[in-house]
Design a protein around this motif. Structure first.
Motif, PDB file in Angstrom:
ATOM      1  N   MET A 122      -5.944   1.370  -2.510  1.00 52.66           N
ATOM      2  CA  MET A 122      -7.207   1.603  -1.820  1.00 52.66           C
ATOM      3  C   MET A 122      -7.153   2.917  -1.043  1.00 52.66           C
ATOM      4  SD  MET A 122     -10.188   0.157  -1.329  1.00 52.66           S
ATOM      5  CE  MET A 122     -10.087  -1.640  -1.410  1.00 52.66           C
ATOM      6  N   PRO A 123      -8.096   3.836  -1.282  1.00 55.68           N
ATOM      7  CA  PRO A 123      -8.112   5.077  -0.495  1.00 55.68           C
ATOM      8  C   PRO A 123      -8.247   4.768   0.993  1.00 55.68           C
ATOM      9  CG  PRO A 123      -9.650   5.182  -2.345  1.00 55.68           C
ATOM     10  CD  PRO A 123      -9.200   3.759  -2.241  1.00 55.68           C
ATOM     11  N   HIS A 124      -7.513   5.512   1.823  1.00 52.01           N
ATOM     12  CA  HIS A 124      -7.588   5.223   3.256  1.00 52.01           C
ATOM     13  C   HIS A 124      -8.900   5.690   3.861  1.00 52.01           C
ATOM     14  CE1 HIS A 124      -6.285   9.453   3.826  1.00 52.01           C
ATOM     15  NE2 HIS A 124      -6.905   9.348   4.974  1.00 52.01           N
ATOM     16  N   THR A 125      -9.573   6.657   3.211  1.00 53.01           N
ATOM     17  CA  THR A 125     -10.876   7.097   3.701  1.00 53.01           C
ATOM     18  C   THR A 125     -11.897   5.970   3.513  1.00 53.01           C
ATOM     19  OG1 THR A 125     -10.351   9.359   3.023  1.00 53.01           O
ATOM     20  CG2 THR A 125     -12.649   8.875   3.514  1.00 53.01           C
ATOM     21  N   LEU A 126     -12.554   5.593   4.586  1.00 53.35           N
ATOM     22  CA  LEU A 126     -13.549   4.519   4.562  1.00 53.35           C
ATOM     23  C   LEU A 126     -12.961   3.206   4.052  1.00 53.35           C
ATOM     24  CD1 LEU A 126     -16.649   6.474   3.182  1.00 53.35           C
ATOM     25  CD2 LEU A 126     -16.089   5.980   5.560  1.00 53.35           C
ATOM     26  N   GLU A 127     -11.677   2.982   4.304  1.00 52.73           N
ATOM     27  CA  GLU A 127     -11.019   1.775   3.798  1.00 52.73           C
ATOM     28  C   GLU A 127     -11.707   0.508   4.308  1.00 52.73           C
ATOM     29  OE1 GLU A 127      -6.461  -0.009   3.495  1.00 52.73           O
ATOM     30  OE2 GLU A 127      -6.998   1.309   5.173  1.00 52.73           O
ATOM     31  N   ARG A 128     -12.023   0.463   5.584  1.00 55.25           N
ATOM     32  CA  ARG A 128     -12.668  -0.718   6.151  1.00 55.25           C
ATOM     33  C   ARG A 128     -14.028  -0.967   5.491  1.00 55.25           C
ATOM     34  NH1 ARG A 128     -12.468  -3.274  11.159  1.00 55.25           N
ATOM     35  NH2 ARG A 128     -10.223  -2.956  10.933  1.00 55.25           N
ATOM     36  N   ASN A 129     -14.800   0.088   5.294  1.00 52.98           N
ATOM     37  CA  ASN A 129     -16.109  -0.059   4.650  1.00 52.98           C
ATOM     38  C   ASN A 129     -15.980  -0.612   3.233  1.00 52.98           C
ATOM     39  OD1 ASN A 129     -16.445   1.810   6.892  1.00 52.98           O
ATOM     40  ND2 ASN A 129     -18.519   2.118   6.122  1.00 52.98           N
ATOM     41  N   ARG A 130     -14.970  -0.162   2.517  1.00 51.77           N
ATOM     42  CA  ARG A 130     -14.777  -0.638   1.134  1.00 51.77           C
ATOM     43  C   ARG A 130     -14.414  -2.124   1.126  1.00 51.77           C
ATOM     44  NH1 ARG A 130     -14.888   4.326  -1.302  1.00 51.77           N
ATOM     45  NH2 ARG A 130     -13.768   5.997  -0.231  1.00 51.77           N
ATOM     46  N   LEU A 131     -13.620  -2.556   2.087  1.00 53.49           N
ATOM     47  CA  LEU A 131     -13.288  -3.974   2.180  1.00 53.49           C
ATOM     48  C   LEU A 131     -14.534  -4.796   2.512  1.00 53.49           C
ATOM     49  CD1 LEU A 131      -9.873  -3.786   4.089  1.00 53.49           C
ATOM     50  CD2 LEU A 131     -10.217  -4.389   1.681  1.00 53.49           C
ATOM     51  N   TRP A 132     -15.382  -4.255   3.372  1.00 56.76           N
ATOM     52  CA  TRP A 132     -16.627  -4.954   3.697  1.00 56.76           C
ATOM     53  C   TRP A 132     -17.529  -5.077   2.470  1.00 56.76           C
ATOM     54  CZ3 TRP A 132     -18.079  -8.235   7.109  1.00 56.76           C
ATOM     55  CH2 TRP A 132     -17.571  -8.220   8.399  1.00 56.76           C
ATOM     56  N   ARG A 133     -17.621  -4.038   1.680  1.00 54.06           N
ATOM     57  CA  ARG A 133     -18.470  -4.096   0.483  1.00 54.06           C
ATOM     58  C   ARG A 133     -17.960  -5.150  -0.491  1.00 54.06           C
ATOM     59  NH1 ARG A 133     -21.247   0.516  -2.571  1.00 54.06           N
ATOM     60  NH2 ARG A 133     -22.427  -1.340  -3.034  1.00 54.06           N
ATOM     61  N   LEU A 134     -16.636  -5.246  -0.641  1.00 53.40           N
ATOM     62  CA  LEU A 134     -16.069  -6.276  -1.503  1.00 53.40           C
ATOM     63  C   LEU A 134     -16.413  -7.662  -0.968  1.00 53.40           C
ATOM     64  CD1 LEU A 134     -12.576  -4.675  -2.242  1.00 53.40           C
ATOM     65  CD2 LEU A 134     -14.398  -5.107  -3.914  1.00 53.40           C
ATOM     66  N   LEU A 135     -16.366  -7.830   0.359  1.00 53.37           N
ATOM     67  CA  LEU A 135     -16.693  -9.123   0.955  1.00 53.37           C
ATOM     68  C   LEU A 135     -18.160  -9.493   0.741  1.00 53.37           C
ATOM     69  CD1 LEU A 135     -14.785  -9.420   4.355  1.00 53.37           C
ATOM     70  CD2 LEU A 135     -14.777 -11.059   2.478  1.00 53.37           C
ATOM     71  N   PHE A 136     -19.050  -8.532   0.909  1.00 54.68           N
ATOM     72  CA  PHE A 136     -20.458  -8.812   0.647  1.00 54.68           C
ATOM     73  C   PHE A 136     -20.659  -9.226  -0.810  1.00 54.68           C
ATOM     74  CE2 PHE A 136     -21.756  -6.940   4.666  1.00 54.68           C
ATOM     75  CZ  PHE A 136     -22.947  -7.587   4.935  1.00 54.68           C
ATOM     76  N   GLY A 137     -20.010  -8.527  -1.742  1.00 49.21           N
ATOM     77  CA  GLY A 137     -20.110  -8.893  -3.149  1.00 49.21           C
ATOM     78  C   GLY A 137     -19.587 -10.292  -3.403  1.00 49.21           C
ATOM     79  N   LEU A 138     -18.472 -10.640  -2.743  1.00 48.38           N
ATOM     80  CA  LEU A 138     -17.881 -11.962  -2.907  1.00 48.38           C
ATOM     81  C   LEU A 138     -18.851 -13.049  -2.447  1.00 48.38           C
ATOM     82  CD1 LEU A 138     -15.383 -13.887  -3.307  1.00 48.38           C
ATOM     83  CD2 LEU A 138     -14.832 -13.403  -0.913  1.00 48.38           C
TER      84      LEU A 138
END
Length: 324
Positions: A122-138
């Motif tokens: 996972m790229p460290h840039t915007l890492e938290r945002n990317r995890l949030w997007r995965l959670l919304f998709g889930l």
């Protein structure tokens, strides 16, 4: 972009290989020069390589041509999967429907076996945002999760792993992301590796380690996130999951505040009775509740004749827009 050193490849292969017999299809994103890809192929794993950097594509395509269908190379960026834009997507942005069709992966029922495994750093840039997007998709069963319980095997920063696995009451670490991840996923730590084991293709040649003031961040952690089979049992459903996400985010915005005060702010007249029925102390602070407590509260509110979601709508919409 971070590139794993050759020494790490064998460890990753051992973490991802599942015993003897046929291996499930694995989507590897941002494989770069293919150090890990080659090791996975040598272990007999079928791999789809999703690469967005044109400089790496010729080598990966040459490797694909030398094999008998074990590797498929696709030009695309996993971090730009299903962007919220209208019209035709411009590569390397990718539509999940098109990607899954190209891979030959069909949708399966939620409680079925994992239809696809995904691996990447996972790229460290915007890492938290990317995890949030995965959670919304889930929670909404969108994007990759329209196809079932897709398994993620991700190298994430130790800082974010600490947040995902935090216990109630832990200062700084126990957050809304913690609660939602622990309810939504089975979280397994497969391996921890020092940052020094990863090279970088940044122009200055330095290893840009994300800063963390209050949490440890000396390693990248290989973490397996497998969606829970029982996620959508009871009152939680994809149709009301956005409301649940926002409820948790709003509760933990002030982690030291009391749950009873939050219920009062929602104008819930029977808040005390609700807490008593759930066997939750009236003076319980937000950060002291376990993830399953939040789920029980939400399901109880859904069944309460005193509860209405109308006060949520505007704030939920704004929260979703911010995350996306």
């Amino acid at each position: 972009r971070y590139i794993a050193c050759p020494r790490l490849a064998r460890t990753v292969q051992q973490c991802l290989q599942r015993g003897a017999g046929p291996q499930p299809l694995l989507l590897e994103f941002a494989p770069g020069p293919g150090i890990l890809t080659q090791t996975l192929l040598n272990a007999g794993i079928r791999v789809v390589a999703l690469e967005s950097n044109l400089a790496y594509l010729p080598h990966l395509q040459s490797l694909e041509n030398s094999l008998d269908g074990q590797l498929k190379v696709i030009y695309g960026d996993f971090c730009r999967l299903d962007p919220l834009v209208s019209g035709t997507l411009k590569p390397p942005a990718v539509c999940s429907d098109k990607l899954f069709e190209t891979m030959g992966v069909a949708a399966v029922p939620w409680r079925a076996d994992v239809p696809l495994r995904i691996f990447g750093i996972m790229p460290h840039t915007l890492e938290r945002n990317r995890l949030w997007r995965l959670l919304f998709g889930l929670y909404e069963c969108n994007s990759i999760y329209k196809y079932g319980r897709v398994e993620l095997n991700l190298f994430i920063s130790e800082r974010e792993y600490t947040v995902l696995k935090a216990k109630p009451g832990k200062p700084w670490a126990y957050q809304a992301l913690t609660v939602l991840a622990q309810i939504g996923y089975e979280i397994e730590l497969l391996h921890m590796e020092p940052w020094s084991s990863f090279a970088t293709d940044l122009k200055n040649g330095n290893l840009a380690i994300p800063k963390a003031k209050c949490l440890p961040n000396d390693h990248l952690c290989l973490v397996r996130l497998t969606p829970q089979q029982n996620l959508f049992t009871g009152g939680l459903k994809p149709t009301n999951a956005t409301t649940f996400i926002f409820m948790v985010k709003q509760c933990l915005a002030k982690p030291t505040s009391r749950l009873s005060d939050r219920l009062n702010s929602w104008s819930l007249d029977n808040g005390g009775e609700l807490l008593k029925a759930l066997e939750i102390p009236e003076n319980a602070a937000m950060r002291d509740l376990y993830p399953e407590d939040y789920r029980r509260i939400f399901e109880a509110l859904q069944n309460s004749s005193m509860f209405t979601e109308t006060w949520f709508y505007d704030e939920v919409s704004e929260s979703v827009r911010t995350i996306n």
